[in-house]
Design an enzyme around this catalytic site. Structure first.
Site, mmCIF file in Angstrom:
data_model
loop_
_atom_site.group_PDB
_atom_site.id
_atom_site.type_symbol
_atom_site.label_atom_id
_atom_site.label_comp_id
_atom_site.label_asym_id
_atom_site.label_seq_id
_atom_site.Cartn_x
_atom_site.Cartn_y
_atom_site.Cartn_z
ATOM 1 N N GLU A 258 0.843 -1.199 0.000
ATOM 2 C CA GLU A 258 0.000 0.000 0.000
ATOM 3 C C GLU A 258 0.875 1.244 0.000
ATOM 4 O O GLU A 258 1.875 1.312 0.705
ATOM 5 C CB GLU A 258 -0.885 -0.030 1.250
ATOM 6 C CG GLU A 258 -1.742 1.191 1.478
ATOM 7 C CD GLU A 258 -2.570 1.059 2.752
ATOM 8 O OE1 GLU A 258 -3.137 2.076 3.194
ATOM 9 O OE2 GLU A 258 -2.647 -0.054 3.316
ATOM 10 N N ASP A 260 0.151 5.138 0.629
ATOM 11 C CA ASP A 260 -0.796 6.189 0.985
ATOM 12 C C ASP A 260 -0.275 7.534 0.490
ATOM 13 O O ASP A 260 0.694 8.073 1.025
ATOM 14 C CB ASP A 260 -0.976 6.237 2.506
ATOM 15 C CG ASP A 260 -1.566 4.959 3.062
ATOM 16 O OD1 ASP A 260 -2.373 4.337 2.359
ATOM 17 O OD2 ASP A 260 -1.214 4.578 4.196
ATOM 18 N N GLU A 263 -3.389 10.983 3.438
ATOM 19 C CA GLU A 263 -4.290 10.660 4.537
ATOM 20 C C GLU A 263 -4.360 11.911 5.400
ATOM 21 O O GLU A 263 -3.362 12.306 6.007
ATOM 22 C CB GLU A 263 -3.775 9.472 5.335
ATOM 23 C CG GLU A 263 -3.879 8.156 4.575
ATOM 24 C CD GLU A 263 -3.612 6.977 5.477
ATOM 25 O OE1 GLU A 263 -4.535 6.163 5.667
ATOM 26 O OE2 GLU A 263 -2.482 6.859 5.982
ATOM 27 N N HIS A 274 3.667 1.388 2.726
ATOM 28 C CA HIS A 274 3.528 0.189 3.556
ATOM 29 C C HIS A 274 3.990 -1.017 2.732
ATOM 30 O O HIS A 274 3.194 -1.621 2.010
ATOM 31 C CB HIS A 274 2.076 -0.036 3.973
ATOM 32 C CG HIS A 274 1.504 0.992 4.882
ATOM 33 N ND1 HIS A 274 1.529 0.884 6.259
ATOM 34 C CD2 HIS A 274 0.850 2.149 4.617
ATOM 35 C CE1 HIS A 274 0.924 1.922 6.802
ATOM 36 N NE2 HIS A 274 0.503 2.714 5.830
#
Length: 380
Positions: A258, A260, A263, A274
């Protein structure tokens, strides 16, 4: 954080070596280190296609740019299948009030064969889920009340066509998006991120059990290895299903890398890779899921904490926030630019840096610098 990330990126970050699906979500934030979502609506996911409502995908404009200019194309978005009505092909629910209906779902495979997922019209997207588009703008409302109940949050994906997700190759490129956080208070998380989902929504991986696919928002995975996905790789997640949990969860989780991009709310923001030790969607059970309740968070196949850059937490407390005190004013629209730098300046090179810039009122703002001892710079 930075040396730790660079040390392991070549062997542990498969997403940027392959393809990524783009996701937008508006959810309740659980904590600063977790991307686990709060799915509060009493909806579900299935694998066959229902016939009560014809699916219609809201359109969304995007652009691909080079030094010579930009090419604009019209794509569309699709709602994640976890929010959709699932039934037996008629009007009997397969999943109700947080629990599977035993007569239709006695085991994972029977449930997948019995249950259908239905579509949503463009009006449904807006009036039921709070999702609307206009040109190149996407608006996600958090709470929508209807005569059938209250919907909280949403998650949508960008489609390449009616049957496949839009896949992105990030290395040696930058990704830019305009955001408006003015009405996002503390406690909410508006997110834009990439995960290593299958382009077809898991059709091929399911061996025929998933008939709905990307056109109905199936196949989600992320680095938190979520257990609340009701179907994983075509099978219903009915084993050890806990309907009293919030959200309800099953024995299996689904993991993948992942990235991001954004956020945030109007008070704080972060970008976070991640990595995982697995490639693509990976169904997990037990220790490899890295569950918090079992004290296995750091034993799983994915880095759930990730390597984030939050300017405030890194020491620049006046970088991002509401109004003129801050270098980036979250009460006004801004452009968020994320660059994926490779070792040799080519698409094939190793990823060595992830950089962040902001553009507001025509001014380019460099990312805040870390003032934490032993962590230098303003990138990952």
């Amino acid at each position: 954080l930075k040396p730790f990330w660079l040390k392991r990126q070549a062997s542990s970050w498969p997403t940027l070596q392959k393809n990524c699906s783009l996701i937008y979500r508006d959810t309740m934030a659980l904590n600063s280190a977790s991307a686990v979502l709060a799915f509060l609506a009493a909806t579900s996911v299935s694998q066959k296609i229902g016939t009560h409502v014809q699916e219609a995908h809201p359109s969304l404009e995007m652009a691909t740019c080079t030094a010579s200019g930009c090419t604009t194309e019209m794509k569309s978005i699709v709602l994640d299948s976890n929010w959709r009505w699932v039934h037996n092909g008629q009007y009997t629910n397969c999943y109700k009030d947080g629990a599977w209906v035993e007569s239709l779902c006695p085991d994972p495979e029977t449930c997948a064969k019995n249950c259908h997922i239905d579509g949503a019209t463009v009006a449904d997207y807006k009036d039921t889920y709070g999702i609307s588009t206009s040109g190149n703008e996407l608006d996600l409302g958090f709470v929508v009340e209807t005569k059938y109940g209250t919907n909280f949050g949403s998650r949508v994906y960008l489609l390449e066509n009616e049957h496949a997700y839009k896949m992105f190759h990030l290395k040696n490129r930058e990704f830019s998006v305009d955001v408006d956080m003015a009405r996002m208070p503390c406690g909410l998380n508006g997110a834009i991120y990439f995960v290593e989902m299958d382009a077809d929504g898991g059709l091929s991986r399911s061996k025929g059990l998933n008939k709905a696919g990307a056109g109905y928002g199936t196949g989600y995975c992320d680095a938190q290895c979520p257990h609340d996905m009701k179907f994983i790789n075509g099978l219903a997640n009915t084993v050890d299903w806990n309907s009293t949990s919030d959200p309800p969860v099953g024995k299996a989780g689904i993991c993948c890398a992942e990235m991001d991009i954004w956020e945030a709310n109007s008070r704080a923001e972060a970008y976070t890779p991640h990595p995982c030790s697995v490639t693509g969607p990976y169904a997990c059970e037990g220790t490899e899921c890295g569950d918090n309740a079992k004290d296995d968070r750091y034993k799983g196949v994915c880095d759930k904490d990730g390597c984030d850059f939050n300017p405030y937490r890194m020491g620049d407390e006046d970088f991002y926030g509401r109004h003129q005190k801050f270098k980036v004013d979250s009460t006004k629209k801004l452009t968020v630019v994320t660059q994926f730098i490779t070792s040799d300046g080519t698409d094939a090179g190793d990823l060595v840096d992830i950089r962040r810039y902001y553009v507001q009122d025509g001014v380019v703002v460099q990312n805040g610098n870390s003032s934490i001892a032993g962590v230098n710079g303003n990138s990952i």
